[in-house]
Design a protein around this motif. Sequence first.
Motif, PDB file in Angstrom:
ATOM      1  N   SER B 135       0.824  -1.209   0.000  1.00  0.00           N
ATOM      2  CA  SER B 135       0.000   0.000   0.000  1.00  0.00           C
ATOM      3  C   SER B 135       0.858   1.258   0.000  1.00  0.00           C
ATOM      4  O   SER B 135       0.558   2.221  -0.705  1.00  0.00           O
ATOM      5  CB  SER B 135      -0.919   0.021   1.220  1.00  0.00           C
ATOM      6  OG  SER B 135      -1.643  -1.179   1.274  1.00  0.00           O
ATOM      7  N   ILE B 157      -3.125  -2.011  -6.375  1.00  0.00           N
ATOM      8  CA  ILE B 157      -3.918  -1.495  -5.261  1.00  0.00           C
ATOM      9  C   ILE B 157      -5.045  -0.588  -5.753  1.00  0.00           C
ATOM     10  O   ILE B 157      -6.142  -0.612  -5.204  1.00  0.00           O
ATOM     11  CB  ILE B 157      -2.991  -0.742  -4.270  1.00  0.00           C
ATOM     12  CG1 ILE B 157      -1.984  -1.723  -3.656  1.00  0.00           C
ATOM     13  CG2 ILE B 157      -3.797  -0.069  -3.170  1.00  0.00           C
ATOM     14  CD1 ILE B 157      -2.585  -2.834  -2.841  1.00  0.00           C
ATOM     15  N   VAL B 161      -8.829  -0.206  -4.380  1.00  0.00           N
ATOM     16  CA  VAL B 161      -9.263   1.013  -3.683  1.00  0.00           C
ATOM     17  C   VAL B 161     -10.527   1.562  -4.341  1.00  0.00           C
ATOM     18  O   VAL B 161     -11.504   1.895  -3.663  1.00  0.00           O
ATOM     19  CB  VAL B 161      -8.129   2.062  -3.702  1.00  0.00           C
ATOM     20  CG1 VAL B 161      -8.645   3.412  -3.240  1.00  0.00           C
ATOM     21  CG2 VAL B 161      -6.987   1.615  -2.814  1.00  0.00           C
ATOM     22  N   ILE B 162     -10.521   1.608  -5.661  1.00  0.00           N
ATOM     23  CA  ILE B 162     -11.679   2.157  -6.370  1.00  0.00           C
ATOM     24  C   ILE B 162     -12.897   1.248  -6.197  1.00  0.00           C
ATOM     25  O   ILE B 162     -14.013   1.728  -5.987  1.00  0.00           O
ATOM     26  CB  ILE B 162     -11.344   2.353  -7.863  1.00  0.00           C
ATOM     27  CG1 ILE B 162     -10.330   3.488  -8.000  1.00  0.00           C
ATOM     28  CG2 ILE B 162     -12.597   2.680  -8.662  1.00  0.00           C
ATOM     29  CD1 ILE B 162      -9.836   3.707  -9.394  1.00  0.00           C
ATOM     30  N   ARG B 165     -14.154   1.697  -2.680  1.00  0.00           N
ATOM     31  CA  ARG B 165     -14.753   3.025  -2.527  1.00  0.00           C
ATOM     32  C   ARG B 165     -16.104   3.097  -3.232  1.00  0.00           C
ATOM     33  O   ARG B 165     -17.096   3.520  -2.637  1.00  0.00           O
ATOM     34  CB  ARG B 165     -13.802   4.073  -3.096  1.00  0.00           C
ATOM     35  CG  ARG B 165     -14.245   5.498  -2.820  1.00  0.00           C
ATOM     36  CD  ARG B 165     -13.436   6.492  -3.613  1.00  0.00           C
ATOM     37  NE  ARG B 165     -13.660   6.292  -5.040  1.00  0.00           N
ATOM     38  CZ  ARG B 165     -13.067   7.000  -5.985  1.00  0.00           C
ATOM     39  NH1 ARG B 165     -12.186   7.913  -5.667  1.00  0.00           N
ATOM     40  NH2 ARG B 165     -13.323   6.773  -7.259  1.00  0.00           N
ATOM     41  N   LYS B 178     -17.312   8.648   2.683  1.00  0.00           N
ATOM     42  CA  LYS B 178     -15.882   8.957   2.539  1.00  0.00           C
ATOM     43  C   LYS B 178     -15.071   8.667   3.792  1.00  0.00           C
ATOM     44  O   LYS B 178     -13.946   8.209   3.702  1.00  0.00           O
ATOM     45  CB  LYS B 178     -15.707  10.423   2.131  1.00  0.00           C
ATOM     46  CG  LYS B 178     -15.741  10.563   0.631  1.00  0.00           C
ATOM     47  CD  LYS B 178     -15.294  11.906   0.152  1.00  0.00           C
ATOM     48  CE  LYS B 178     -15.429  11.946  -1.370  1.00  0.00           C
ATOM     49  NZ  LYS B 178     -15.568  13.284  -1.869  1.00  0.00           N
ATOM     50  N   VAL B 181     -14.033   4.881   4.068  1.00  0.00           N
ATOM     51  CA  VAL B 181     -13.297   4.198   2.995  1.00  0.00           C
ATOM     52  C   VAL B 181     -11.932   3.675   3.465  1.00  0.00           C
ATOM     53  O   VAL B 181     -11.604   2.517   3.215  1.00  0.00           O
ATOM     54  CB  VAL B 181     -13.172   5.113   1.754  1.00  0.00           C
ATOM     55  CG1 VAL B 181     -12.251   4.506   0.724  1.00  0.00           C
ATOM     56  CG2 VAL B 181     -14.544   5.356   1.153  1.00  0.00           C
ATOM     57  N   PRO B 182     -11.103   4.475   4.165  1.00  0.00           N
ATOM     58  CA  PRO B 182      -9.787   3.953   4.575  1.00  0.00           C
ATOM     59  C   PRO B 182      -9.885   2.689   5.425  1.00  0.00           C
ATOM     60  O   PRO B 182      -9.138   1.738   5.205  1.00  0.00           O
ATOM     61  CB  PRO B 182      -9.197   5.114   5.387  1.00  0.00           C
ATOM     62  CG  PRO B 182      -9.868   6.318   4.861  1.00  0.00           C
ATOM     63  CD  PRO B 182     -11.262   5.887   4.497  1.00  0.00           C
ATOM     64  N   TYR B 183     -10.827   2.655   6.381  1.00  0.00           N
ATOM     65  CA  TYR B 183     -10.976   1.455   7.210  1.00  0.00           C
ATOM     66  C   TYR B 183     -11.376   0.258   6.346  1.00  0.00           C
ATOM     67  O   TYR B 183     -10.818  -0.832   6.484  1.00  0.00           O
ATOM     68  CB  TYR B 183     -12.021   1.700   8.303  1.00  0.00           C
ATOM     69  CG  TYR B 183     -12.368   0.451   9.089  1.00  0.00           C
ATOM     70  CD1 TYR B 183     -11.442  -0.139   9.941  1.00  0.00           C
ATOM     71  CD2 TYR B 183     -13.615  -0.167   8.943  1.00  0.00           C
ATOM     72  CE1 TYR B 183     -11.741  -1.286  10.645  1.00  0.00           C
ATOM     73  CE2 TYR B 183     -13.927  -1.320   9.643  1.00  0.00           C
ATOM     74  CZ  TYR B 183     -12.981  -1.884  10.496  1.00  0.00           C
ATOM     75  OH  TYR B 183     -13.280  -3.030  11.177  1.00  0.00           O
ATOM     76  N   ILE B 185     -10.893  -0.285   3.148  1.00  0.00           N
ATOM     77  CA  ILE B 185      -9.814  -0.758   2.263  1.00  0.00           C
ATOM     78  C   ILE B 185      -8.814  -1.578   3.078  1.00  0.00           C
ATOM     79  O   ILE B 185      -8.392  -2.663   2.668  1.00  0.00           O
ATOM     80  CB  ILE B 185      -9.080   0.427   1.588  1.00  0.00           C
ATOM     81  CG1 ILE B 185     -10.042   1.252   0.749  1.00  0.00           C
ATOM     82  CG2 ILE B 185      -7.951  -0.078   0.710  1.00  0.00           C
ATOM     83  CD1 ILE B 185      -9.436   2.554   0.292  1.00  0.00           C
ATOM     84  N   THR B 186      -8.431  -1.046   4.242  1.00  0.00           N
ATOM     85  CA  THR B 186      -7.474  -1.762   5.082  1.00  0.00           C
ATOM     86  C   THR B 186      -8.030  -3.131   5.464  1.00  0.00           C
ATOM     87  O   THR B 186      -7.332  -4.146   5.404  1.00  0.00           O
ATOM     88  CB  THR B 186      -7.168  -0.943   6.356  1.00  0.00           C
ATOM     89  OG1 THR B 186      -6.958   0.412   5.975  1.00  0.00           O
ATOM     90  CG2 THR B 186      -5.951  -1.467   7.061  1.00  0.00           C
ATOM     91  N   LEU B 187      -9.318  -3.143   5.860  1.00  0.00           N
ATOM     92  CA  LEU B 187      -9.971  -4.394   6.239  1.00  0.00           C
ATOM     93  C   LEU B 187      -9.932  -5.396   5.089  1.00  0.00           C
ATOM     94  O   LEU B 187      -9.548  -6.555   5.258  1.00  0.00           O
ATOM     95  CB  LEU B 187     -11.422  -4.070   6.619  1.00  0.00           C
ATOM     96  CG  LEU B 187     -12.251  -5.166   7.270  1.00  0.00           C
ATOM     97  CD1 LEU B 187     -11.665  -5.490   8.628  1.00  0.00           C
ATOM     98  CD2 LEU B 187     -13.689  -4.706   7.426  1.00  0.00           C
ATOM     99  N   LEU B 189      -7.971  -5.502   2.398  1.00  0.00           N
ATOM    100  CA  LEU B 189      -6.618  -5.958   2.057  1.00  0.00           C
ATOM    101  C   LEU B 189      -6.082  -6.920   3.115  1.00  0.00           C
ATOM    102  O   LEU B 189      -5.453  -7.930   2.783  1.00  0.00           O
ATOM    103  CB  LEU B 189      -5.679  -4.758   1.907  1.00  0.00           C
ATOM    104  CG  LEU B 189      -5.883  -3.919   0.649  1.00  0.00           C
ATOM    105  CD1 LEU B 189      -4.915  -2.745   0.659  1.00  0.00           C
ATOM    106  CD2 LEU B 189      -5.684  -4.749  -0.604  1.00  0.00           C
ATOM    107  N   PHE B 190      -6.338  -6.611   4.382  1.00  0.00           N
ATOM    108  CA  PHE B 190      -5.846  -7.463   5.469  1.00  0.00           C
ATOM    109  C   PHE B 190      -6.452  -8.867   5.351  1.00  0.00           C
ATOM    110  O   PHE B 190      -5.738  -9.870   5.381  1.00  0.00           O
ATOM    111  CB  PHE B 190      -6.196  -6.832   6.822  1.00  0.00           C
ATOM    112  CG  PHE B 190      -5.757  -7.644   8.005  1.00  0.00           C
ATOM    113  CD1 PHE B 190      -4.424  -7.646   8.404  1.00  0.00           C
ATOM    114  CD2 PHE B 190      -6.664  -8.418   8.715  1.00  0.00           C
ATOM    115  CE1 PHE B 190      -4.014  -8.389   9.485  1.00  0.00           C
ATOM    116  CE2 PHE B 190      -6.253  -9.172   9.799  1.00  0.00           C
ATOM    117  CZ  PHE B 190      -4.925  -9.157  10.185  1.00  0.00           C
TER     118      PHE B 190
END
Lengths: 164, 342
Positions: B135, B157, B161-162, B165, B178, B181-183, B185-187, B189-190
């Motif tokens: 990332s 990535i 991400v898109i 989102r 909005k 979104v970061p949480y 995406i992280t979730l 990917l993890f």
Amino acid sequence: MDLITPGSGLIFWQLFGFLGLLFILIKFAWKPMLAALEERESSIENALKSAEQARNEMANLKADNEKLLQEARLERDTILKKAQEASVKMIEDAKNEASKVAAQQIENAKAVIETEKRAALTEVKNQVAILTLEVTEKLLRKTLSDEKAQKALVDEFVKDIKLN
Amino acid sequence: MTRKLLALSLLLSAFLLGFTSSTFAAESEEDKTSFIMHHVVDSHEWHFATFGHTHVTLPLPVIVYSGDRGLEFFMSSDFQNHETHAFGKEFAYEGYFIDDHDHLGRVDGGSFTELSITKNVVMMFIVIFIVGYVSLSAAAHYKKNGAVAPKGAAAIIEPIVIFVRDEIAHKSIGPKYKKYVPYLITLFLFIWFGNLLGLLPGAANMTGNIAVTLTLAVLTFIITNVSGNKDYWKHVFATPGVPIPMLLIIVPVEIIGLFTKPFALMVRLFVAITAGHIVILGFIALAFIFESMAIGLVSTVMVTFINIIELLVATIQAYVFTLFTAMYIGGAVAEHAHDDHH
């Protein structure tokens, strides 16, 4: 270890690790990345919009050109028409003028011819008179060369005088 | 694509067979299948392979906190027989022991909290490192080149991400997406990387561990309920359009519902991933139970097939976990029209 009993160590380390990952990625990865994506999307959108605008302007321009061309064509047609009319008129005028001049000339010529004719006729009459006189003279000379003929003529004259 | 997947799965299967060769020597049928549960659950050491009597293992730190003795650090190899590498009550060290079911115990029976770096913790840190590295390299691309077309890590990535989102966050949460979104995406990917790396031979079944899915579900639970607006809580404690006597039944049901949602998340991921591992290992175990080359061939084909499915399941489960998280958050932040009947 057990299958369905959560281990305390794993929960502790995961909270630590996952929240750490979340924090770092939000700050250093997702925020700049999402911002860049948004920026790119908006720039693409703007580019598309301006392309659309350019296309519209182009179409307008083309329409304007077409209109101008149409007008120019119309004007050309008018000018041509006018020119044609003018030329036709000029030819007509020239023709009229020419025929007038010709008529005048013919008139003049006729007058001249008439004059000449008269002159010629007069000349001819004179000539004829002269010739007649000459012929008469010759004839008279020939006829009255003997005595008898002179006497007859005189008689005749005398006869005529009596009548008168 | 299909050919690559096949090759990959065959390779994985071959490795798995290699790593489980120790079971050839096992006597009883229970011993022949014990490696399945041993693989699926967490462990204090990372066991890679056994060649004859040589165990290839990575000893891991054992960290214990107790009220009376404070924080203590050991290595899992401290609690082992040095000859056989077996754990047992008889190999106690400094008052602690690891029994033959891989449980940490205290000789005097006192209470303690275990914070050991187990096999799954190590696996989790590997996953965190890979997700973080990929990332951050992806993000570096944008920092370096600005908002241009993606390349390298960013090309991997960015579609994720898109997708998260637009397809997950925006569709499930609505206009306030909005922030989440970061949480999400992280979730995603993890879980995804965890699922995929868990399929590698010798790797740990990290996302198929109940503690891991529990923690993720609890995080979702906290985010959902912290985000809950007036309508959300009104829906729970004074469900609109329900007569007051009925609320006596509805409110407890709604409160239980708050907990069943993350519970379902926890169980779904745990079961899906663990079951996949068990099925793969079960097919491999068939070869040892029947001690037949023909069965081995058939089970290898089956394992290859299941591995392909597992690659799919890995992605689907990551998607489903993220999607449901987004939907729960969406339910908590949705603005209901005031005349809305439920």
